[in-house]
Design a protein around this motif. Structure first.
Motif, PDB file in Angstrom:
ATOM      1  N   ARG A 155      38.447  39.356  39.137  1.00  0.00           N
ATOM      2  CA  ARG A 155      38.585  40.222  40.307  1.00  0.00           C
ATOM      3  C   ARG A 155      37.249  40.831  40.718  1.00  0.00           C
ATOM      4  N   GLU A 156      36.174  40.252  40.193  1.00  0.00           N
ATOM      5  CA  GLU A 156      34.830  40.648  40.618  1.00  0.00           C
ATOM      6  C   GLU A 156      34.222  39.450  41.329  1.00  0.00           C
ATOM      7  N   ASP A 157      33.041  39.661  41.947  1.00  0.00           N
ATOM      8  CA  ASP A 157      32.316  38.514  42.491  1.00  0.00           C
ATOM      9  C   ASP A 157      31.933  37.588  41.346  1.00  0.00           C
ATOM     10  N   ILE A 158      32.167  36.307  41.553  1.00  0.00           N
ATOM     11  CA  ILE A 158      31.809  35.331  40.523  1.00  0.00           C
ATOM     12  C   ILE A 158      30.945  34.243  41.143  1.00  0.00           C
ATOM     13  N   PRO A 213      31.417  38.024  23.673  1.00  0.00           N
ATOM     14  CA  PRO A 213      32.514  37.060  23.578  1.00  0.00           C
ATOM     15  C   PRO A 213      33.779  37.610  24.227  1.00  0.00           C
ATOM     16  N   GLY A 214      34.369  36.819  25.074  1.00  0.00           N
ATOM     17  CA  GLY A 214      35.635  37.201  25.689  1.00  0.00           C
ATOM     18  C   GLY A 214      35.525  38.218  26.808  1.00  0.00           C
ATOM     19  N   GLU A 215      34.310  38.547  27.190  1.00  0.00           N
ATOM     20  CA  GLU A 215      34.159  39.648  28.144  1.00  0.00           C
ATOM     21  C   GLU A 215      34.699  39.314  29.540  1.00  0.00           C
ATOM     22  N   PHE A 216      34.581  38.066  29.951  1.00  0.00           N
ATOM     23  CA  PHE A 216      35.134  37.691  31.264  1.00  0.00           C
ATOM     24  C   PHE A 216      36.637  37.925  31.272  1.00  0.00           C
ATOM     25  N   THR A 217      37.263  37.470  30.207  1.00  0.00           N
ATOM     26  CA  THR A 217      38.713  37.616  30.115  1.00  0.00           C
ATOM     27  C   THR A 217      39.092  39.092  29.988  1.00  0.00           C
ATOM     28  N   LYS A 218      38.267  39.823  29.255  1.00  0.00           N
ATOM     29  CA  LYS A 218      38.525  41.252  29.099  1.00  0.00           C
ATOM     30  C   LYS A 218      38.494  41.937  30.463  1.00  0.00           C
ATOM     31  N   ALA A 240      39.104  40.520  33.304  1.00  0.00           N
ATOM     32  CA  ALA A 240      40.299  40.088  34.031  1.00  0.00           C
ATOM     33  C   ALA A 240      41.484  40.954  33.625  1.00  0.00           C
ATOM     34  N   PHE A 241      41.544  41.244  32.337  1.00  0.00           N
ATOM     35  CA  PHE A 241      42.625  42.081  31.824  1.00  0.00           C
ATOM     36  C   PHE A 241      42.491  43.517  32.335  1.00  0.00           C
ATOM     37  N   LEU A 242      41.296  44.070  32.187  1.00  0.00           N
ATOM     38  CA  LEU A 242      41.091  45.464  32.574  1.00  0.00           C
ATOM     39  C   LEU A 242      41.255  45.662  34.082  1.00  0.00           C
ATOM     40  N   GLN A 255      48.705  36.838  28.573  1.00  0.00           N
ATOM     41  CA  GLN A 255      47.976  35.810  29.308  1.00  0.00           C
ATOM     42  C   GLN A 255      46.547  35.689  28.791  1.00  0.00           C
ATOM     43  N   ALA A 256      45.952  36.830  28.485  1.00  0.00           N
ATOM     44  CA  ALA A 256      44.589  36.807  27.956  1.00  0.00           C
ATOM     45  C   ALA A 256      44.549  36.029  26.657  1.00  0.00           C
TER      46      ALA A 256
END
Ligand code: GDP
Ligand code: ZN
Length: 458
Positions: free
Chosen positions: A80-83, A112-117, A119-121, A129-130
């Motif tokens: 949900r950020e610019d990628i 590690p996992g920060e992109f997914t984190k 997405a979760f946050l 899902q994460a």
């Protein structure tokens, strides 16, 4: 909220011809534009489009890499950020140089996992899902991939949410009873309570049944090939490995790196245990009774027991049948190209109704039947429930077990005639425990711990 821009190589190192450097955050476009040279500035392109250009070293303008760049503006992105995704097709060296470049322009290396984190946050995905994404990264076979994908799609969450809803309704029912005692709905409430709670308990049981399979999907079905010397173990190994996609992984933390081999047999991931032992020493059976061999057997969830049909059963064979009693065993009668010597009657006494696979590994015969037997064992004999999510995570399983206990407590209390408002405590606890599975009750520590398990760049 974390708004700094993170970057990482988001493809597995050494795998595939294309590597992707991914950026996420407010500055993603700015930073990427500094190292990009193409027809247009990345600021001027339409979102969710891909652009050809070159990655340059902004210090001297030299070209590092020819690349395709995807621009994905918030909010319709994974985080949900610019990628920005920079697709590099060069080797590891140039990918790393691209990464260095974006880091030098102000991006921070992602944990590690920060992109997914993120997405979760940012509410893009829930915790289940994460974790599904995490399994997806680790998925070792196609079917495991599908199961992980399903989880990503939130189907497990949906199931759990329905159960929570049921518990919530039950609690509400109890509340009504307490708040409006003049209704004297005691009997009704008790029945509804019992019914609802029992229903949730059964559903949890179902989810738990699939849990074992989920674990297997991720870790592979621990499989041992055993048999006395010269019966054809290595031949079977080679057949399995050559006919199926084998993935070799190193198990770290051992003095001599043990090789584990994964083969995908009709969607069942087999983790062939101690194959190095079979390959190198050729005498795993002679070592039966030796601690190590025992361990191999203990670890195994599936035993492929090979015997030589061209010889009578020996005491050694019998000892093996003894050793694997009560385990999942598939017996393979090899060398059927030679005159038969084995007593099939006696053999059947040991196989408790399971089919005996006739094979001639020398002639590539019997592998098909064996694969069918493996798939049958795994998918038909009660392990798989159709269209069910795999619960593939120890934390989920733990929480489900806890929730199940709370549900049982509630049921017991109802049956003992404990006042309903007391029962409510157990129900609420079950509701909370299920909530933790979908991340609706989690605290920061848990989240950090979970996301730290992710591969870098996801
Ligand atoms: P292991 O000691 O159990 O690993 O057995 P191997 O796979 O090394 O095979 C032992 C010997 O049996 C080799 O010479 C193989 O070529 C031979 N062999 C394996 N499978 C067959 C078969 O189906 N028929 C015949 N005739 N020979 C076989
Ligand atoms: Zn061998």
């Amino acid at each position: 909220m974390e708004t700094d821009t993170i970057a990482a190589i988001s493809t597995p190192s050494g795998e595939g011809a294309i590597a992707i450097v991914r950026l996420s955050g407010d500055e993603a476009l700015d930073i990427a534009d500094h190292v990009y040279k193409g027809k247009k500035s990345l600021h001027d392109v339409v979102t969710h489009t891909i652009h050809y250009g070159h990655i340059i070293d902004p210090a001297d303008g030299s070209v590092i890499e020819e690349s395709m760049i995807s621009v994905l503006r918030a909010p319709k992105t994974f985080t949900r950020e610019d990628i920005v995704e920079i697709n590099c097709h060069g080797g590891l060296v140039s990918v790393n140089r691209v990464l260095d470049n974006v880091l030098s322009q102000g991006a921070r290396l992602a944990e590690p996992g920060e992109f997914t984190k993120r997405a979760f946050l940012n509410g893009r995905i829930d915790l289940t899902q994460a974790e599904g994404v995490m399994d997806l990264i680790r998925a070792k076979t196609d079917r495991a991939m599908q199961s992980a994908l399903k989880q990503v799609e939130g189907r497990l969450s949906e199931r759990i949410r329905k159960l929570r809803q049921k518990l919530l309704e039950t609690v509400a029912n109890v509340e009504v009873n307490i708040d409006y005692p003049e209704f004297d709905a005691d009997v009704v409430t008790t029945n509804v309570l019992k019914e609802n709670v029992a229903f949730v308990g059964e559903e949890i049981d179902q989810l738990l049944v699939t849990a074992r399979q989920g674990k297997i999907m991720r870790e592979g079905l621990g499989t041992a090939i055993i048999g006395r010397p010269n019966v054809g173990k290595s031949s079977l190994m080679n057949n399995l490995v050559h006919e199926n996609k084998a993935i070799v992984t190193e198990v770290p933390g051992t003095t001599r790196d043990v090789l584990e081999e994964y083969v995908n047999v009709r969607g069942v991931p087999l983790r062939l245990i101690d194959t190095a032992g079979i390959r190198e020493t050729e005498d795993i059976v002679e070592k039966i009774g030796v601690e190590r061999s025992r361990q191999v057997l203990q670890e195994a969830e599936l035993i492929l027991l090979v015997i030589n049909s061209a010889e009578p059963l020996s005491d050694e064979d019998r000892a093996l049948f003894q050793a694997v009693q009560g385990m999942n065993v598939i017996v393979i009668m090899n060398k059927t190209d030679l005159p038969k010597q084995v007593d099939e009657e006696e053999l059947r006494e040991y196989t408790s109704g399971r089919p005996i696979i006739a094979a001639s590994f020398l002639n590539d015969e019997g592998i098909d039947s064996l694969e069918e037997a493996i798939a049958h064992l795994f998918f038909d004999e009660g392990v798989e429930a159709a269209d069910m999510n795999y619960l593939s995570n120890a934390r989920h399983i733990g929480l489900l077990n806890q929730a199940k206990r709370s549900v049982n407590d509630a049921l017991e209390a109802v049956e003992m005639g404990v006042p309903v408002d007391m029962v409510q405590i157990d129900i609420t606890r079950a509701w909370e425990q299920l909530g933790e599975i979908v991340g609706e009750n989690v605290h920061d520590g848990l989240i950090d711990q979970l996301f730290a398990q992710f591969c870098l760049g996801k």
